[in-house]
Write a protein that holds these residues in place. Structure first.
Motif, PDB file in Angstrom:
ATOM      1  N   SER A  76      49.962  32.273 -76.456  1.00 18.82           N
ATOM      2  CA  SER A  76      49.017  31.812 -75.444  1.00 18.82           C
ATOM      3  C   SER A  76      49.022  32.719 -74.211  1.00 18.82           C
ATOM      4  O   SER A  76      48.079  32.699 -73.419  1.00 18.82           O
ATOM      5  N   SER A  77      50.060  33.531 -74.067  1.00 19.44           N
ATOM      6  CA  SER A  77      50.154  34.447 -72.928  1.00 19.44           C
ATOM      7  C   SER A  77      49.330  35.706 -73.185  1.00 19.44           C
ATOM      8  O   SER A  77      49.518  36.377 -74.201  1.00 19.44           O
ATOM      9  N   PRO A  78      48.408  36.069 -72.275  1.00 21.13           N
ATOM     10  CA  PRO A  78      47.640  37.315 -72.448  1.00 21.13           C
ATOM     11  C   PRO A  78      48.535  38.550 -72.554  1.00 21.13           C
ATOM     12  O   PRO A  78      48.220  39.484 -73.290  1.00 21.13           O
ATOM     13  N   ALA A  79      49.642  38.548 -71.827  1.00 18.71           N
ATOM     14  CA  ALA A  79      50.551  39.699 -71.882  1.00 18.71           C
ATOM     15  C   ALA A  79      51.183  39.830 -73.266  1.00 18.71           C
ATOM     16  O   ALA A  79      51.361  40.947 -73.774  1.00 18.71           O
ATOM     17  N   VAL A  80      51.499  38.702 -73.895  1.00 16.27           N
ATOM     18  CA  VAL A  80      52.069  38.729 -75.248  1.00 16.27           C
ATOM     19  C   VAL A  80      51.033  39.241 -76.237  1.00 16.27           C
ATOM     20  O   VAL A  80      51.339  40.071 -77.105  1.00 16.27           O
ATOM     21  N   ARG A  81      49.799  38.762 -76.118  1.00 16.45           N
ATOM     22  CA  ARG A  81      48.726  39.220 -77.015  1.00 16.45           C
ATOM     23  C   ARG A  81      48.508  40.719 -76.865  1.00 16.45           C
ATOM     24  O   ARG A  81      48.342  41.442 -77.851  1.00 16.45           O
ATOM     25  N   ALA A  82      48.498  41.190 -75.619  1.00 14.71           N
ATOM     26  CA  ALA A  82      48.265  42.615 -75.379  1.00 14.71           C
ATOM     27  C   ALA A  82      49.394  43.452 -75.973  1.00 14.71           C
ATOM     28  O   ALA A  82      49.151  44.487 -76.599  1.00 14.71           O
ATOM     29  N   TRP A  83      50.634  42.985 -75.785  1.00 13.71           N
ATOM     30  CA  TRP A  83      51.773  43.728 -76.347  1.00 13.71           C
ATOM     31  C   TRP A  83      51.687  43.765 -77.864  1.00 13.71           C
ATOM     32  O   TRP A  83      51.886  44.812 -78.483  1.00 13.71           O
ATOM     33  N   ALA A  84      51.423  42.623 -78.492  1.00 18.29           N
ATOM     34  CA  ALA A  84      51.376  42.562 -79.953  1.00 18.29           C
ATOM     35  C   ALA A  84      50.281  43.463 -80.506  1.00 18.29           C
ATOM     36  O   ALA A  84      50.492  44.206 -81.476  1.00 18.29           O
ATOM     37  N   THR A  85      49.104  43.416 -79.899  1.00 24.05           N
ATOM     38  CA  THR A  85      47.983  44.233 -80.360  1.00 24.05           C
ATOM     39  C   THR A  85      48.303  45.719 -80.233  1.00 24.05           C
ATOM     40  O   THR A  85      48.100  46.506 -81.163  1.00 24.05           O
ATOM     41  N   ARG A  86      48.842  46.076 -79.078  1.00 19.06           N
ATOM     42  CA  ARG A  86      49.151  47.477 -78.808  1.00 19.06           C
ATOM     43  C   ARG A  86      50.258  47.993 -79.733  1.00 19.06           C
ATOM     44  O   ARG A  86      50.164  49.099 -80.289  1.00 19.06           O
ATOM     45  N   THR A  87      51.281  47.199 -79.937  1.00 17.52           N
ATOM     46  CA  THR A  87      52.428  47.649 -80.710  1.00 17.52           C
ATOM     47  C   THR A  87      52.091  47.785 -82.191  1.00 17.52           C
ATOM     48  O   THR A  87      52.435  48.789 -82.833  1.00 17.52           O
ATOM     49  N   VAL A  88      51.414  46.783 -82.750  1.00 21.12           N
ATOM     50  CA  VAL A  88      51.053  46.858 -84.165  1.00 21.12           C
ATOM     51  C   VAL A  88      50.089  48.009 -84.420  1.00 21.12           C
ATOM     52  O   VAL A  88      50.203  48.725 -85.425  1.00 21.12           O
ATOM     53  N   ALA A  89      49.143  48.215 -83.491  1.00 17.50           N
ATOM     54  CA  ALA A  89      48.184  49.315 -83.655  1.00 17.50           C
ATOM     55  C   ALA A  89      48.885  50.664 -83.692  1.00 17.50           C
ATOM     56  O   ALA A  89      48.430  51.596 -84.365  1.00 17.50           O
ATOM     57  N   GLY A  90      50.010  50.771 -82.990  1.00 15.87           N
ATOM     58  CA  GLY A  90      50.745  52.025 -82.982  1.00 15.87           C
ATOM     59  C   GLY A  90      51.635  52.222 -84.195  1.00 15.87           C
ATOM     60  O   GLY A  90      52.156  53.318 -84.399  1.00 15.87           O
ATOM     61  N   LEU A  91      51.796  51.174 -85.002  1.00 13.19           N
ATOM     62  CA  LEU A  91      52.707  51.246 -86.132  1.00 13.19           C
ATOM     63  C   LEU A  91      52.028  51.160 -87.492  1.00 13.19           C
ATOM     64  O   LEU A  91      52.563  51.660 -88.480  1.00 13.19           O
ATOM     65  N   ALA A  92      50.874  50.489 -87.556  1.00 11.67           N
ATOM     66  CA  ALA A  92      50.224  50.255 -88.851  1.00 11.67           C
ATOM     67  C   ALA A  92      48.729  50.451 -88.742  1.00 11.67           C
ATOM     68  O   ALA A  92      48.129  50.243 -87.675  1.00 11.67           O
ATOM     69  N   GLY A  93      48.097  50.835 -89.842  1.00  9.55           N
ATOM     70  CA  GLY A  93      46.653  50.979 -89.881  1.00  9.55           C
ATOM     71  C   GLY A  93      45.962  49.653 -90.135  1.00  9.55           C
ATOM     72  O   GLY A  93      46.588  48.607 -90.221  1.00  9.55           O
ATOM     73  N   GLY A  94      44.634  49.710 -90.252  1.00  2.72           N
ATOM     74  CA  GLY A  94      43.863  48.536 -90.623  1.00  2.72           C
ATOM     75  C   GLY A  94      43.625  47.572 -89.483  1.00  2.72           C
ATOM     76  O   GLY A  94      43.933  47.839 -88.322  1.00  2.72           O
ATOM     77  N   SER A  95      43.064  46.403 -89.813  1.00  2.00           N
ATOM     78  CA  SER A  95      42.730  45.381 -88.817  1.00  2.00           C
ATOM     79  C   SER A  95      43.912  44.446 -88.596  1.00  2.00           C
ATOM     80  O   SER A  95      44.878  44.430 -89.366  1.00  2.00           O
ATOM     81  N   LEU A  96      43.827  43.664 -87.526  1.00  2.00           N
ATOM     82  CA  LEU A  96      44.924  42.786 -87.126  1.00  2.00           C
ATOM     83  C   LEU A  96      44.411  41.375 -86.894  1.00  2.00           C
ATOM     84  O   LEU A  96      43.417  41.162 -86.200  1.00  2.00           O
ATOM     85  N   ILE A  97      45.091  40.403 -87.482  1.00  2.00           N
ATOM     86  CA  ILE A  97      44.867  38.992 -87.176  1.00  2.00           C
ATOM     87  C   ILE A  97      46.069  38.505 -86.386  1.00  2.00           C
ATOM     88  O   ILE A  97      47.204  38.573 -86.853  1.00  2.00           O
ATOM     89  N   LEU A  98      45.837  38.032 -85.158  1.00  2.00           N
ATOM     90  CA  LEU A  98      46.896  37.464 -84.331  1.00  2.00           C
ATOM     91  C   LEU A  98      46.752  35.951 -84.308  1.00  2.00           C
ATOM     92  O   LEU A  98      45.664  35.421 -84.078  1.00  2.00           O
ATOM     93  N   CYS A  99      47.842  35.241 -84.539  1.00  2.00           N
ATOM     94  CA  CYS A  99      47.807  33.787 -84.423  1.00  2.00           C
ATOM     95  C   CYS A  99      49.207  33.300 -84.068  1.00  2.00           C
ATOM     96  O   CYS A  99      50.180  34.053 -84.145  1.00  2.00           O
ATOM     97  N   GLY A 100      49.295  32.053 -83.653  1.00  2.00           N
ATOM     98  CA  GLY A 100      50.586  31.489 -83.322  1.00  2.00           C
ATOM     99  C   GLY A 100      51.452  31.322 -84.564  1.00  2.00           C
ATOM    100  O   GLY A 100      50.943  31.145 -85.669  1.00  2.00           O
ATOM    101  N   ASP A 101      52.772  31.370 -84.382  1.00  2.00           N
ATOM    102  CA  ASP A 101      53.647  31.172 -85.534  1.00  2.00           C
ATOM    103  C   ASP A 101      53.498  29.770 -86.113  1.00  2.00           C
ATOM    104  O   ASP A 101      53.707  29.545 -87.306  1.00  2.00           O
ATOM    105  N   GLU A 102      53.083  28.814 -85.271  1.00  2.00           N
ATOM    106  CA  GLU A 102      52.867  27.464 -85.784  1.00  2.00           C
ATOM    107  C   GLU A 102      51.632  27.385 -86.680  1.00  2.00           C
ATOM    108  O   GLU A 102      51.562  26.568 -87.611  1.00  2.00           O
ATOM    109  N   GLU A 103      50.644  28.268 -86.453  1.00  2.00           N
ATOM    110  CA  GLU A 103      49.433  28.233 -87.269  1.00  2.00           C
ATOM    111  C   GLU A 103      49.702  28.736 -88.680  1.00  2.00           C
ATOM    112  O   GLU A 103      49.179  28.181 -89.666  1.00  2.00           O
ATOM    113  N   ILE A 104      50.524  29.768 -88.829  1.00  2.00           N
ATOM    114  CA  ILE A 104      50.828  30.233 -90.183  1.00  2.00           C
ATOM    115  C   ILE A 104      51.687  29.206 -90.923  1.00  2.00           C
ATOM    116  O   ILE A 104      51.573  29.049 -92.141  1.00  2.00           O
ATOM    117  N   ALA A 105      52.538  28.496 -90.185  1.00  2.00           N
ATOM    118  CA  ALA A 105      53.321  27.430 -90.820  1.00  2.00           C
ATOM    119  C   ALA A 105      52.424  26.259 -91.215  1.00  2.00           C
ATOM    120  O   ALA A 105      52.654  25.607 -92.240  1.00  2.00           O
TER     121      ALA A 105
END
Length: 326
Positions: A76-105
């Motif tokens: 829910s934190s914009p800073a967390v979303r920005a970090w996750a988007t930026r970090t994954v983009a620097g490590l892996a190709g393709g598109s990204l789906i971000l969601c809460g860990d509770e949503e995947i559970a």
């Protein structure tokens, strides 16, 4: 063949899986990357290492990943979303789906269908999916602002309750003098076990560590969630104080389920509303409420789970709780 990367990042650990269309190619795990628990530098280093491990195990390049799904605590934190988007983009190709860990559970529990999932591990929250696919949630506000019934909450509440009991149990000498007991040796099993778990020499050391908010030269802020098994052990040994903490934890989690059920019913009410009132509203308009649970507290500490189920049976009869953790 395209590659798919799945990351489940909770408050205690992070699990990663790499697959193609047909099979899982590699799995790996590391510590938490939740930014409320570790620094951004440490979270980045851990995520980089665990993704590198699955790539090496599968002998593939992460540049060939077609899509990543990142289920992350604290999203829910914009800073967390920005970090996750930026970090994954620097490590892996393709598109990204971000969601809460509770949503995947929640998806693991109900495969996209309706139901409520209550999470109680390091933190706590509840999430529900309505028949139309929309989501409703409650809790998840972090250890300082919420997380009732979680491991962190249990540990912190146990210390608070034990210290109150310490104040209410004067030793013989001060009792005869009509004075309050000084901060001497712990008078409860719970306080002694907590002090022993943290290898502390005195009650004063416990108070100092419990109030530590920033790292010092010799100590880091305490991990209250790690005390949940200690509280459970004390309750199993007959400590009434510990048992009451676990009972309250289960009742708090039942309250989260009731709040989500009320939201799913569309019967939002203005102003503050008690958990019991929320439950009665939801029970009056929902015929069946499938409930699943996950997280170390509900999966491993039976008194918390039993207290939650008992409270739901009293206040939200349509709730049907699965027997096993997701």
């Amino acid at each position: 063949m395209p590659l798919y990367l799945a990351i489940d990042a909770g408050g205690t650990k992070t699990r990663c899986l790499l697959a193609d269309n047909d099979r899982v190619l590699a799995r790996a795990s590391t510590g938490t990357v939740k930014l409320m628990r570790v620094s951004e530098a440490e979270a980045t280093a851990r995520l980089t290492a665990v993704l590198g491990e699955v790539a090496a195990t599968a002998s593939v390049s992460l540049a060939n990943v077609a899509r990543t799904c990142f289920g992350l605590a604290g999203l829910s934190s914009p800073a967390v979303r920005a970090w996750a988007t930026r970090t994954v983009a620097g490590l892996a190709g393709g598109s990204l789906i971000l969601c809460g860990d509770e949503e995947i559970a929640l998806d693991a529990a109900f495969a996209g269908g309706p139901g409520i999932l209550v999470v109680a591990g390091t933190g706590s929250n509840a999430i529900g999916r309505c028949a139309d696919g929309s989501l409703r949630g409650a809790g998840g506000w972090g250890p300082v602002l919420g997380d009732e019934g979680s491991g962190y909450w249990i540990g912190l509440e146990a210390i608070r309750a034990a210290l109150r009991a310490q104040d209410q149990a004067p030793d013989q000498a001060t009792a005869e003098a009509g004075q309050a007991s000084p901060a001497g040796a712990p008078t409860s099993i719970l306080l002694r076990e907590i002090q022993a778990h943290w290898n502390l020499a005195s009650l004063g050391d416990l108070v100092a560590l419990g109030n530590l908010r920033a790292p010092s030269a010799t100590s880091a802020p305490p991990d209250f969630a790690a005390l949940a098994p200690v509280v459970a052990q004390c309750a199993a040994q007959g400590d009434a104080l510990a048992a009451r903490i676990l009972q309250r934890a289960g009742e708090e989690l039942a309250g989260l389920v009731a709040l989500v059920a009320r939201k799913m019913s569309g019967q939002a009410t203005a102003g503050a509303v008690s958990h019991a009132a929320s439950s009665r509203v939801a029970a009056s308009i929902v015929s069946e409420i499938p409930v699943a649970f996950t997280g170390s507290v509900l999966a491993s500490i039976a008194p918390v789970r039993d207290a939650m189920i008992s409270r739901l049976a009293d206040t939200l009869p349509p709730a049907s709780v699965r027997a096993e953790a997701v």
